[in-house]
Design an enzyme around this catalytic site. Structure first.
Site, PDB file in Angstrom:
ATOM      1  N   HIS A 138       1.005  -1.182  -0.126  1.00  9.33           N
ATOM      2  CA  HIS A 138      -0.165  -0.041  -0.188  1.00  9.33           C
ATOM      3  C   HIS A 138       1.056   1.488   0.013  1.00  9.33           C
ATOM      4  O   HIS A 138       1.817   1.613  -0.178  1.00  9.33           O
ATOM      5  CB  HIS A 138      -0.627  -0.351   1.475  1.00  9.33           C
ATOM      6  CG  HIS A 138      -0.191   0.179   2.652  1.00  9.33           C
ATOM      7  ND1 HIS A 138       0.054  -1.030   2.999  1.00  9.33           N
ATOM      8  CD2 HIS A 138       0.357   0.756   3.308  1.00  9.33           C
ATOM      9  CE1 HIS A 138       0.728  -1.024   4.340  1.00  9.33           C
ATOM     10  NE2 HIS A 138       0.858   0.424   4.615  1.00  9.33           N
ATOM     11  N   PRO A 139       0.647   2.552  -0.768  1.00 17.16           N
ATOM     12  CA  PRO A 139       1.177   3.434  -0.164  1.00 17.16           C
ATOM     13  C   PRO A 139       1.235   3.729   0.951  1.00 17.16           C
ATOM     14  O   PRO A 139       0.616   3.667   1.984  1.00 17.16           O
ATOM     15  CB  PRO A 139       0.054   4.944  -1.233  1.00 17.16           C
ATOM     16  CG  PRO A 139      -0.730   4.027  -1.896  1.00 17.16           C
ATOM     17  CD  PRO A 139      -1.033   2.627  -1.686  1.00 17.16           C
TER      18      PRO A 139
END
Length: 224
Positions: free
Chosen positions: A134-135
Site C-alpha cells: 500500500h502507499p
C-alpha cells in the site's frame, strides 16, 4: 482511532509504546504520528486489538457497525487467481496493472512509485506468505476511488517477510484518505486471522470464487 479505553492508551503512552508528548502534565497525540504508528503495527496486532481499531475507525468515519467496507471494493478485473511474477518488483508492477484495469487509477506511474516507496521504508510482507502492499500516504489525486487488488502468485516470491517465508498471496490497497485506509487495513487484517479461510483463498481458481470467499468472510467478521 484506536477504539480503546483512554486509561489503557495512557498506560501505553507512559510506557513509550505509542507516539505522544507530555505538555503541562497531560498527554498530547498528533494524528499523523498515530496514523503512521497504526500503519506500522496493525498487521501484527492481536485479533482483539484489531477488533478495537476496527470499531474505533467505524465510529470515526460514522458508518454502521455492520457495514461491509472490503466487499464493495471487490472488482473482477482487479482479482487474479494466478500471476506469473517471479520477483518483488515485477509483482508490484503486476498488482498496479490490475488496479489500473478498474479504471479507478488516474496515474498508474504515481501509484507504482508510491507503493515502491512504501516497500523501501519496510516490507509489507506478513508471516504465512501474505503481503499487503500500500502507499505510505493517501492518494486523492491519483485515484478516482479506493482500490483493492487480490492476487496469488503461481510460486512464492522473496518479499522480505520477517519469518523468511516466501510470499504468494497479495492484497494491494490504496485509498483517498487516511481514515478509510486505516479502516480497510484493520478490517482486512481481521479477515486474515483465519488460516483455513486463507487456504481456501489459495485454492480458489477464479475471480468469482475469490469474491465470494472474501464477501462471506467479511460477513462472518461482522457477525452477519
Amino acid at each position: 482511532m484506536l477504539g480503546d479505553d483512554i486509561r489503557r492508551v495512557h498506560r501505553m503512552a507512559d510506557q513509550g509504546k505509542i507516539p505522544c508528548r507530555k505538555v503541562g502534565g497531560q498527554f498530547r497525540f498528533h494524528r499523523a504520528e498515530i496514523t503512521e504508528w497504526l500503519q506500522q503495527h496493525m498487521t501484527t496486532m492481536p485479533r482483539g486489538d484489531l477488533v478495537q481499531v476496527d470499531a474505533g475507525m467505524t465510529t470515526q468515519r460514522q458508518v454502521r457497525a455492520d457495514e461491509a467496507i472490503v466487499t464493495p471494493l471487490l472488482r473482477v478485473e482487479a482479482i487474479a487467481p494466478q500471476i506469473g511474477s517471479r520477483t518483488k518488483s515485477s509483482a508490484l508492477r503486476e498488482l498496479v496493472a490490475l488496479a489500473t484495469q478498474t479504471g479507478m487509477v488516474y496515474d498508474d506511474v504515481a501509484l507504482l512509485e508510491a507503493v515502491q516507496e512504501r516497500e523501501q521504508l519496510s516490507t509489507t510482507a506478513l508471516e504465512g506468505g501474505i503481503a499487503i502492499p500500500h502507499p505510505h500516504q493517501p492518494l486523492p489525486y491519483t485515484l478516482a476511488d479506493s482500490i483493492l487488488v487480490v492476487a496469488r502468485a503461481s510460486q512464492g516470491l522473496v518479499f522480505g517477510a520477517r519469518d523468511g517465508a516466501l510470499t504468494d498471496l497479495f492484497f494491494l490497497i490504496a485509498s483517498q484518505d487516511d481514515h478509510h485506509h486505516l479502516h480497510l487495513l484493520a478490517r482486512l487484517c481481521r479477515m486474515l486471522h483465519d488460516e483455513d479461510w486463507v487456504d481456501q483463498l489459495r485454492e480458489a481458481d477464479s475471480a468469482k470464487a475469490i469474491i465470494e470467499l472474501m464477501a462471506r468472510r467479511e460477513r462472518d467478521v461482522l457477525g452477519r
